[in-house]
Design a protein around this motif. Structure first.
Motif, PDB file in Angstrom:
ATOM      1  N   ASP A 162       5.835 -19.859  16.791  1.00 45.26           N
ATOM      2  CA  ASP A 162       6.789 -19.271  17.747  1.00 45.26           C
ATOM      3  C   ASP A 162       6.797 -19.990  19.090  1.00 45.26           C
ATOM      4  O   ASP A 162       7.608 -19.666  19.956  1.00 45.26           O
ATOM      5  N   THR A 221      10.006 -21.280  20.750  1.00 41.69           N
ATOM      6  CA  THR A 221      11.130 -20.367  21.011  1.00 41.69           C
ATOM      7  C   THR A 221      10.834 -19.364  22.113  1.00 41.69           C
ATOM      8  O   THR A 221      11.682 -18.554  22.462  1.00 41.69           O
ATOM      9  N   VAL A 222       9.652 -19.406  22.669  1.00 46.27           N
ATOM     10  CA  VAL A 222       9.281 -18.446  23.705  1.00 46.27           C
ATOM     11  C   VAL A 222      10.102 -18.670  24.978  1.00 46.27           C
ATOM     12  O   VAL A 222      10.499 -17.733  25.652  1.00 46.27           O
ATOM     13  N   LEU A 223      10.338 -19.936  25.292  1.00 49.35           N
ATOM     14  CA  LEU A 223      11.075 -20.249  26.514  1.00 49.35           C
ATOM     15  C   LEU A 223      12.564 -20.000  26.354  1.00 49.35           C
ATOM     16  O   LEU A 223      13.113 -20.215  25.271  1.00 49.35           O
ATOM     17  N   PRO A 224      13.245 -19.577  27.454  1.00 49.21           N
ATOM     18  CA  PRO A 224      14.707 -19.507  27.405  1.00 49.21           C
ATOM     19  C   PRO A 224      15.281 -20.895  27.125  1.00 49.21           C
ATOM     20  O   PRO A 224      14.655 -21.907  27.453  1.00 49.21           O
ATOM     21  N   ARG A 249      14.065 -25.231  27.389  1.00 48.73           N
ATOM     22  CA  ARG A 249      13.422 -25.711  26.162  1.00 48.73           C
ATOM     23  C   ARG A 249      13.507 -27.216  26.033  1.00 48.73           C
ATOM     24  O   ARG A 249      14.563 -27.814  26.209  1.00 48.73           O
TER      25      ARG A 249
END
Lengths: 313, 191
Positions: free
Chosen positions: A60, A63-66, A70
């Motif tokens: 994951d 995908t944590v960052l907006p 990214r």
């Protein structure tokens, strides 16, 4: 036409003329030492921060960052063994950076490893980590180990830099200087959106914050004018630093104020490493003659300082 | 290696283009929501994001953030509530909270955990995918976790200054809570 020629000439002098590498060497040493301690401390909780036992599963991480933030290139270690190994490599590389061994190469390695761990868990990234990224980048451009380094101590710095290396080194130094100005300017101007900065009480919101403060400072509410002074002087410092630091007559005072501000923060707010990294950049603004004189008075061996005068071809 | 004058000029031109591009990225992206940021982001963000140079410099701005804690309750599979081993000021078991109370004067781990809980709590997706599974793993056998963000604002200086004898108590605000089930390999929201 003349104006254009003058601008081109000024641009060339600013970004490409040789600069003394002594301020850069001292900055590298202090910055490297701060990063070494910071990331060694982070190692204590490595399982929680960087493995699937913690918050963020490796799958994951990207995908944590907006989306706006990214990276198109994401790679994170997938196994605990590799995670721990890379962290130990990172610590070793930081030690080499601090000591001034293979300066540019270890700075590049530091930057890459630093980004890997930021990508692995962006949730723990704090102000010091973000500033460090920019400074690793600047060091990666420059030949940063000619002074105040193992290399200078062993007398391995003999030849002048080649043209490309010299120009990149100057660019690296300028990037540090410009980036610090950008940080202070944005930070100060953004504060102007806040009513508590306008009315002079914003610092109180820090002093009364038990999560931030290392010890109880709420007694300072008895001296409200001191809080007002601290609030407005912080604003003044941040907004005007990008201008005042370039003036020969104002540089000393604005840097001294910065040292006082960040020292106060380091000793009272849980932001020690951030304070030190900001202060470490001040060395690149100090004239090398002043640094050499200070080291002479402190009886620092000249081999450790290295050749500091600007080299011309 | 000393290069010829023409080569030196070529290096300067290439480096100048790089310098302009880099400075554009580090000057414009901190204000990425501006018109210039929106128009130029697609040219600048691939470079800036790859090197992690896309950052906004908002230190204590527009105002220092209030204190933030995440309180949570754990319901076990048998329906009972798990209690924290710590005891609160009222003698009752303290609520579970994240991050746990700071133990040392200087604790880098505490400040990173604070950053972590804020980052994950403000986004529902991150709460579901990361925060809740972590809390479920931290309490084996849990059936559900009920979380409640708590914000505590420092009273303004004039109010705090008027009463010089009292301990400083902030204005606590409990934000709406949610309950999540700890299902194996995924967690769903109960409400």
């Amino acid at each position: 036409m003349r104006l254009l020629k003058d601008l081109v000439s000024a641009w060339s002098r600013f970004f490409f003329d040789p600069v003394s590498t002594l301020p850069l060497g001292i900055f590298r040493f202090v910055f490297g030492l701060n990063a070494l301690v910071l990331y060694s401390l982070r190692l204590k909780d490595w399982r929680f921060y960087f493995t699937n036992e913690g918050f963020v599963q490796a799958k994951d991480a990207s995908t944590v960052l907006p989306e706006f933030f990214r990276s198109p290139l994401v790679w994170v270690p997938q196994t605990e063994g590799l995670t721990l190994a890379l962290q130990i490599v990172f610590i070793v590389v930081l030690a080499c950076l601090c000591a001034g061994i293979f300066g540019r190469v270890v700075a590049i390695a530091s930057l890459i490893l630093h980004i890997v761990f930021m990508q692995r868990n962006y949730g723990i990234v704090n102000g010091a980590d973000i500033v460090n990224t920019f400074l690793f980048f600047s060091l990666a451009l420059s030949e940063n180990d000619r002074n105040f380094s193992v290399r200078s101590l062993l007398g391995w710095v003999k030849k002048p830099m080649c043209d490309l290396s010299q120009m990149l080194t100057t660019v690296g130094v300028r990037f540090v200087q410009i980036q610090i100005c950008i940080i202070y300017a944005y930070s100060g101007l953004d504060k102007m959106k806040g009513p508590t900065w306008w009315d002079g009480t914003a610092i109180w919101a820090v002093l009364g914050n038990r999560q931030l403060m290392m010890f109880d400072s709420t007694w300072l509410k008895q001296i409200p004018l001191l809080i007002v002074f601290a609030t407005f002087s912080t604003l003044f410092f941040e907004i005007y630093f990008p201008v005042l630091v370039w003036g020969n007559k104002t540089r000393r005072w604005i840097l001294l104020f910065g040292v006082a501000l960040h020292t106060g923060i380091a000793l009272s707010v849980n932001l020690f490493f951030f304070s030190v990294v900001m202060m470490s950049t001040y060395f690149v603004f100090i004239p090398p003659e002043s640094l050499e004189e200070a080291f002479r008075k402190l009886k620092v061996p000249s081999r450790w300082i290295g050749a500091w005068r600007v080299e011309t071809q | 290696m000393t290069v010829l004058k023409g080569q030196r000029l070529a290096i300067k031109i290439v480096l100048s283009i790089f310098i302009v591009y880099h400075l554009a990225a580090v000057l414009i992206l901190p204000n990425g929501s501006s018109l210039l940021g929106r128009k130029l982001a697609r040219f600048l963000t691939p470079y800036a994001n790859t090197l992690a140079l896309n950052a906004s410099w908002i230190f204590f701005s527009p105002a220092p953030t209030p204190m933030f804690t995440l309180e949570y309750e754990v319901e076990m599979a048998d329906g009972t509530e798990l209690h924290s081993a710590e005891v609160g000021a009222d003698g009752e078991p303290a609520k579970f909270q994240f991050p746990p109370q700071r133990k040392d004067l200087f604790d880098d781990g505490y400040s990173r955990r604070l950053t972590l809980v804020r980052f994950f709590s403000i986004n529902d997706e991150r709460v579901r995918r990361n925060l809740i599974p972590y809390l479920c793993r931290s309490h084996p056998g849990a059936r559900s976790i009920s979380i409640r963000p708590v914000v505590e604002r420092v009273p303004d200086l004039e109010t705090a200054g008027l009463d010089s004898n009292s301990n400083l108590e902030g204005e606590k605000e409990e934000l709406p809570g949610q309950t999540f089930y700890c299902e194996e390999n995924q967690s769903g929201s109960a409400e």
